[in-house]
Design an enzyme around this catalytic site. Structure first.
Site, PDB file in Angstrom:
ATOM      1  N   ALA A  71     -28.562 -43.042   9.218  1.00 32.17           N
ATOM      2  CA  ALA A  71     -28.743 -42.798  10.545  1.00 32.17           C
ATOM      3  C   ALA A  71     -28.120 -41.498  10.867  1.00 32.17           C
ATOM      4  O   ALA A  71     -27.136 -41.130  11.306  1.00 32.17           O
ATOM      5  CB  ALA A  71     -27.621 -43.800  11.028  1.00 32.17           C
ATOM      6  N   ASN A 128     -43.538 -38.464  15.354  1.00 34.40           N
ATOM      7  CA  ASN A 128     -42.480 -39.425  14.684  1.00 34.40           C
ATOM      8  C   ASN A 128     -42.177 -40.381  15.884  1.00 34.40           C
ATOM      9  O   ASN A 128     -41.426 -40.289  16.770  1.00 34.40           O
ATOM     10  CB  ASN A 128     -41.137 -38.748  14.491  1.00 34.40           C
ATOM     11  CG  ASN A 128     -40.217 -40.032  14.030  1.00 34.40           C
ATOM     12  OD1 ASN A 128     -40.321 -41.191  13.993  1.00 34.40           O
ATOM     13  ND2 ASN A 128     -38.942 -39.492  13.851  1.00 34.40           N
ATOM     14  N   CYS A 131     -38.839 -43.579  14.971  1.00 30.62           N
ATOM     15  CA  CYS A 131     -37.446 -43.237  14.434  1.00 30.62           C
ATOM     16  C   CYS A 131     -36.364 -44.467  14.943  1.00 30.62           C
ATOM     17  O   CYS A 131     -36.258 -44.861  16.135  1.00 30.62           O
ATOM     18  CB  CYS A 131     -36.938 -41.869  14.883  1.00 30.62           C
ATOM     19  SG  CYS A 131     -35.309 -41.632  13.923  1.00 30.62           S
ATOM     20  N   THR A 194     -38.556 -45.925   7.932  1.00 31.92           N
ATOM     21  CA  THR A 194     -37.732 -46.585   7.443  1.00 31.92           C
ATOM     22  C   THR A 194     -37.689 -47.894   8.229  1.00 31.92           C
ATOM     23  O   THR A 194     -37.967 -48.048   9.280  1.00 31.92           O
ATOM     24  CB  THR A 194     -36.190 -46.098   7.583  1.00 31.92           C
ATOM     25  OG1 THR A 194     -35.891 -45.543   8.762  1.00 31.92           O
ATOM     26  CG2 THR A 194     -36.131 -44.916   6.769  1.00 31.92           C
ATOM     27  N   GLY A 218     -36.471 -46.006   0.072  1.00 30.90           N
ATOM     28  CA  GLY A 218     -36.104 -45.901  -1.243  1.00 30.90           C
ATOM     29  C   GLY A 218     -37.012 -47.009  -1.793  1.00 30.90           C
ATOM     30  O   GLY A 218     -37.534 -47.795  -1.260  1.00 30.90           O
ATOM     31  N   THR A 267     -37.009 -40.295  -0.143  1.00 27.91           N
ATOM     32  CA  THR A 267     -35.694 -40.271  -0.856  1.00 27.91           C
ATOM     33  C   THR A 267     -35.816 -39.864  -2.273  1.00 27.91           C
ATOM     34  O   THR A 267     -34.640 -39.348  -2.723  1.00 27.91           O
ATOM     35  CB  THR A 267     -35.434 -42.017  -0.594  1.00 27.91           C
ATOM     36  OG1 THR A 267     -35.437 -42.232   0.506  1.00 27.91           O
ATOM     37  CG2 THR A 267     -33.962 -42.103  -1.405  1.00 27.91           C
TER      38      THR A 267
HETATM   39  C1  LIG Z   1     -32.083 -38.823   5.108  1.00 25.78           C
HETATM   40  C2  LIG Z   1     -33.355 -39.414   5.777  1.00 25.78           C
HETATM   41  C3  LIG Z   1     -33.660 -38.732   6.951  1.00 25.78           C
HETATM   42  C4  LIG Z   1     -35.011 -38.971   7.627  1.00 25.78           C
HETATM   43  N1  LIG Z   1     -35.386 -38.276   8.639  1.00 25.78           N
HETATM   44  C5  LIG Z   1     -36.721 -38.438   9.218  1.00 25.78           C
HETATM   45  C6  LIG Z   1     -36.808 -37.564  10.259  1.00 25.78           C
HETATM   46  O1  LIG Z   1     -36.252 -36.884  10.786  1.00 25.78           O
HETATM   47  N2  LIG Z   1     -38.075 -38.131  10.804  1.00 25.78           N
HETATM   48  C7  LIG Z   1     -38.939 -38.946  10.254  1.00 25.78           C
HETATM   49  O2  LIG Z   1     -40.028 -39.228  10.722  1.00 25.78           O
HETATM   50  N3  LIG Z   1     -38.635 -39.559   9.201  1.00 25.78           N
HETATM   51  C8  LIG Z   1     -37.649 -39.263   8.670  1.00 25.78           C
HETATM   52  N4  LIG Z   1     -36.939 -40.181   7.575  1.00 25.78           N
HETATM   53  C9  LIG Z   1     -37.932 -41.009   7.028  1.00 25.78           C
HETATM   54  C10 LIG Z   1     -38.922 -40.587   5.645  1.00 25.78           C
HETATM   55  O3  LIG Z   1     -39.822 -39.657   6.209  1.00 25.78           O
HETATM   56  C11 LIG Z   1     -39.654 -41.845   5.170  1.00 25.78           C
HETATM   57  O4  LIG Z   1     -40.543 -42.260   6.062  1.00 25.78           O
HETATM   58  C12 LIG Z   1     -38.804 -42.851   4.558  1.00 25.78           C
HETATM   59  O5  LIG Z   1     -37.415 -42.468   3.899  1.00 25.78           O
HETATM   60  C13 LIG Z   1     -39.546 -43.862   3.682  1.00 25.78           C
HETATM   61  O6  LIG Z   1     -39.954 -43.027   2.673  1.00 25.78           O
HETATM   62  P1  LIG Z   1     -39.090 -42.966   1.113  1.00 25.78           P
HETATM   63  O7  LIG Z   1     -38.717 -44.401   1.005  1.00 25.78           O
HETATM   64  O8  LIG Z   1     -39.855 -42.300   0.173  1.00 25.78           O
HETATM   65  O9  LIG Z   1     -37.913 -42.276   1.515  1.00 25.78           O
HETATM   66  C14 LIG Z   1     -35.876 -39.612   6.882  1.00 25.78           C
HETATM   67  C15 LIG Z   1     -35.518 -40.556   5.785  1.00 25.78           C
HETATM   68  C16 LIG Z   1     -34.316 -40.154   5.129  1.00 25.78           C
HETATM   69  C17 LIG Z   1     -33.832 -40.770   3.877  1.00 25.78           C
END
Ligand SMILES: Cc1cc2nc3c(=O)[nH]c(=O)nc-3n(C[C@H](O)[C@H](O)[C@H](O)COP(=O)(O)O)c2cc1C
Length: 306
Positions: A71, A128, A131, A194, A218, A267
């Protein structure tokens, strides 16, 4: 025969399908010393808002089984500083640059996109609308089809850049949201953001995150993401950029088979900054071993016949 990994989305050419996901790769420059940025298919920036945001107080991340909660609260430098301080570095790279935009009202999305459009050189906008970690507004556009259409249409008035709508998994029907994205004029959907999650420390009885709930990412979310990609691919005629727990080339191929054309690695960047490079090489080797010429030879090819 060397397979051709090139794909095209909304008129933009990507040298390979692998992009790095918003919020997991800073503004690109943070990874300059770690990997060859020009070898990526694309870079998606941290979400940019109108004003600079400090985000939520710590703890902002929390490790969970096969994943993590975050978050961050959209901490970012704001559109003006992004244009002045971050965009010049990104412009020099030989990879597609996608600026991720967030907001809490239609007017904020519009103003950020207007300023970005004037600033010039980048390839696409990823909106986005999903979020889960901001107090108000962040999710509304991603969970209400009419609101998503409204924000997309308003943004299209002020930018000539092709727009990707980043979908939230925290909805009843992801297919309905993908249809709304198409109706609003998005050239592609990226999915998934997420999943809302929470963890509690059993010693202190306190939530793991200062914001109490956060977004789960993740490997833990990969099967959810693959199922959602599959459903959208079967029901909506729009290019899909798959996201959710992609850590290896096998994960990447799985998403392609489900129906994703492009992919984003999130991730996994925190665990191995080289993950995206390994995925690109692994996918090329997989296609070559099967004598397949392009990514299109596997996109949506999951065999579901009984
Ligand atoms: C620490 C962190 C920060 C994130 N910040 C954003 C963000 O600013 N804008 C956004 O659209 N998604 C954000 N996400 C979501 C990721 O872009 C992605 O959609 C999500 O983590 C699922 O992919 P993954 O499982 O490969 O991490 C963030 C994810 C993480 C873990």
């Amino acid at each position: 025969m060397k397979p051709n990994l090139q794909i095209e989305i909304g008129g933009v050419t990507f040298k390979n399908p692998i992009m790095v996901a918003s919020g997991t790769f800073g503004y690109g420059e943070e990874f300059e010393q770690l990997i060859d940025l020009d070898a990526l298919g694309g870079i998606v920036t941290k979400s940019i808002t109108l004003k600079e945001r400090p985000g939520h107080p710590p703890p902002r991340t929390y490790e969970t089984a096969s994943g993590m909660l975050n978050a961050i609260g959209l901490a970012n430098v704001g559109v003006e500083r992004f244009i002045d301080e971050k965009l010049p570095f990104l412009k020099k790279l030989k990879t597609a640059i996608i600026v991720n935009v967030a907001g809490s009202a239609v007017a904020e999305y519009v103003e950020v996109c207007r300023q970005l459009d004037l600033a010039g050189d980048f390839d696409m906008i990823e909106l986005n609308v999903s979020c889960p970690n901001v107090d108000k507004g962040g999710m509304e556009f991603g969970t209400d089809a009419a609101a998503m259409i409204r924000v997309l249409q308003a943004v299209r008035e002020v930018t000539s850049r092709p727009i990707i709508a980043k979908l939230s998994p925290n909805v009843t029907s992801i297919v309905e949201m993908a249809r709304a994205a198409k109706e609003g004029g998005a050239v592609a959907v990226s999915m998934i953001n997420t999943l809302v999650g929470m963890a509690i420390d059993v010693q202190t009885w306190k939530p793991g995150l200062s914001n109490i709930t956060g977004g789960l990412s993740g490997p833990a979310i990969k099967p959810v993401a693959v199922a959602m990609v599959y459903k959208v691919a079967r029901n909506v005629d729009i290019p899909i950029i798959g996201i959710g727990g992609i850590s290896t080339w096998m994960d990447a191929v799985e998403f392609h088979l489900a129906g994703a054309l492009g992919l984003q690695v999130g991730t996994a960047n925190f665990i191995d900054p080289d993950a995206s490079m390994k995925i690109i090489k692994g996918t090329a080797a997989y296609l070559a071993a099967r004598k397949l010429g392009t990514i299109h030879d596997i996109v949506g090819k999951v065999k579901t016949d009984k």
